[in-house]
Design a protein around this motif. Structure first.
Motif, PDB file in Angstrom:
ATOM      1  N   HIS A 125       0.844  -1.205   0.000  1.00 15.26           N
ATOM      2  CA  HIS A 125       0.000   0.000   0.000  1.00 15.26           C
ATOM      3  C   HIS A 125       0.875   1.251   0.000  1.00 15.26           C
ATOM      4  O   HIS A 125       1.947   1.273   0.622  1.00 15.26           O
ATOM      5  N   ASP A 145       6.080   2.532   6.984  1.00 19.11           N
ATOM      6  CA  ASP A 145       4.695   2.106   6.719  1.00 19.11           C
ATOM      7  C   ASP A 145       4.052   3.063   5.730  1.00 19.11           C
ATOM      8  O   ASP A 145       3.428   4.020   6.119  1.00 19.11           O
ATOM      9  N   ASN A 146       4.153   2.891   4.438  1.00 17.59           N
ATOM     10  CA  ASN A 146       4.753   1.732   3.840  1.00 17.59           C
ATOM     11  C   ASN A 146       5.537   2.139   2.596  1.00 17.59           C
ATOM     12  O   ASN A 146       5.482   1.487   1.560  1.00 17.59           O
ATOM     13  N   GLU A 177      -5.396   1.621   2.408  1.00 21.26           N
ATOM     14  CA  GLU A 177      -5.146   0.471   3.294  1.00 21.26           C
ATOM     15  C   GLU A 177      -5.451   0.826   4.737  1.00 21.26           C
ATOM     16  O   GLU A 177      -6.077   0.056   5.472  1.00 21.26           O
ATOM     17  N   GLU A 178      -5.007   2.012   5.131  1.00 21.44           N
ATOM     18  CA  GLU A 178      -5.107   2.395   6.548  1.00 21.44           C
ATOM     19  C   GLU A 178      -6.548   2.658   6.982  1.00 21.44           C
ATOM     20  O   GLU A 178      -6.837   2.756   8.163  1.00 21.44           O
ATOM     21  N   ASP A 205       4.377  -5.089   3.547  1.00 21.08           N
ATOM     22  CA  ASP A 205       3.865  -4.003   4.378  1.00 21.08           C
ATOM     23  C   ASP A 205       4.782  -3.862   5.592  1.00 21.08           C
ATOM     24  O   ASP A 205       4.697  -4.647   6.530  1.00 21.08           O
ATOM     25  N   MET A 206       5.658  -2.853   5.534  1.00 20.09           N
ATOM     26  CA  MET A 206       6.638  -2.562   6.583  1.00 20.09           C
ATOM     27  C   MET A 206       7.801  -3.558   6.517  1.00 20.09           C
ATOM     28  O   MET A 206       7.769  -4.614   7.144  1.00 20.09           O
TER      29      MET A 206
HETATM   30 ZN    ZN Z   1       0.977  -0.635   6.382  1.00 20.23          ZN
END
Ligand code: ZN
Length: 328
Positions: A125, A145-146, A177-178, A205-206
């Motif tokens: 994302h 992130d991210n 995404e968040e 992701d991360m």
């Molecule tokens: Zn994320």
């Protein structure tokens, strides 16, 4: 009679031996060639480019999904992918309600055609948030992130641009995404509506701030015992096998690994549709222990560039491995 038959059986035996030997030699040569080739591809992963990609994404004041700035971010990512020579890229538009307001958001899809239509999606994302989840005006650098995942995908796309693969690859960057996996939910539906043959999906992701343990990547498989994060059981085993492929390659890029389960990221809507997914993750989504998580202090200065480079290589090695396994 005995003599002849014993010679016959000897010669048969020796033919069998030599046949066996040359078969295993061929196998070894093939394996060595694949490994040598994979190594030469991995060597192209460039830490400076990862750093540039990530830093330029973090320089946008915010990448909040409600912010008009996210359009500029999306344009930048799209231009970069097209600049790598990918002609078949498009925005996947979708409508979403965030905090009672309608937004038109965009996922970014970049196609790399293979010899067949079986699809491997590598996704991340590109939106982010800060401390106040609904605040789309305050500083939100979202470095780990991210931007970490996005920078890896752009670099993977660059390195793979000249590779001829069996499978088709899609590099996918999600919005929203968040706010609850909005982009991936919408795109998972698009995959079903268009009856696309999604073979495997890797979500990033991360991946730039090793938090679980030093130099350790968490490989997330579809075996969550919490059924909210594991809607379909029939795809679990294949995901575990897929995770094993990544696990077995970790030492090749000098990473340690920890096996865990998928949880709360963009692989979930695809899992819910029965697809085989895994994730790579650094373990830093811990609001109590990681003060930079979902914070205006999630800055590039905290990124471990060697780690991000190694994880990027691991993803490429995994893609090349599953591409070669299933082409023979
Ligand atoms: Zn994320």
């Amino acid at each position: 009679m005995n003599k002849y038959s014993s010679i016959d059986s000897l010669s048969v035996e020796s033919n069998r031996m030599s046949a066996k030997r040359s078969f295993s030699d061929d196998q070894k040569i093939t394996t060595d060639r694949v490994e040598t080739h994979t190594r030469s591809v991995l060597d192209q992963v460039n830490t400076d480019k990862l750093r540039q990609n990530l830093t330029s994404l973090s320089k946008f004041h915010t990448r909040h999904s409600k912010s008009p700035l996210l359009n500029d971010v999306g344009d930048r990512i799209m231009n970069q992918l097209r600049g790598l020579g990918y002609k078949n890229c498009f925005y996947h538009f979708f409508n979403s309600t965030i905090d009672d307001k309608e937004y038109i958001l965009r996922n970014i899809i970049c196609n790399k055609e293979g010899f067949n239509k079986k699809l491997i999606i590598i996704c991340a994302h590109y939106d982010c948030i800060m401390e106040n989840k609904g605040d789309s005006n305050s500083r939100a650098p979202g470095a780990n992130d991210n931007a970490s995942g996005v920078s890896a995908i752009i670099e993977i796309a660059r390195v793979l641009s000249n590779e001829n693969l069996q499978h088709s690859i899609q590099f996918v960057l999600f919005s929203g995404e968040e706010q609850g996996l909005l982009g991936s939910k919408s795109y998972a539906k698009y995959i079903e509506d268009n009856k696309m043959d999604l073979y495997r999906l890797i979500n990033l992701d991360m991946i730039g701030y090793p938090f679980f343990a030093d130099n350790t990547i968490i490989i997330e498989r579809d075996n969550n015992m919490d059924l909210n994060h594991n809607q379909v059981r029939e795809n679990d085993l294949q995901s575990i096998v897929f995770g094993e492929v990544m696990k077995d390659l970790a030492s090749e890029v000098n990473l340690k690994f920890h096996l865990d389960s998928i949880y709360d990221s963009d692989y979930e809507p695809f899992e819910a549709n029965g697809h085989v997914v895994i994730g790579a993750y650094d373990g830093s989504a811990d609001p109590k222990k990681n003060l930079h998580y979902h914070s205006s202090s999630d800055l590039p200065e905290f990124i471990n560039w060697n780690y991000l480079t190694a994880v990027t290589k691991l993803v490429i090695a995994t893609v090349l491995k599953i591409d070669s396994i299933n082409s023979h």
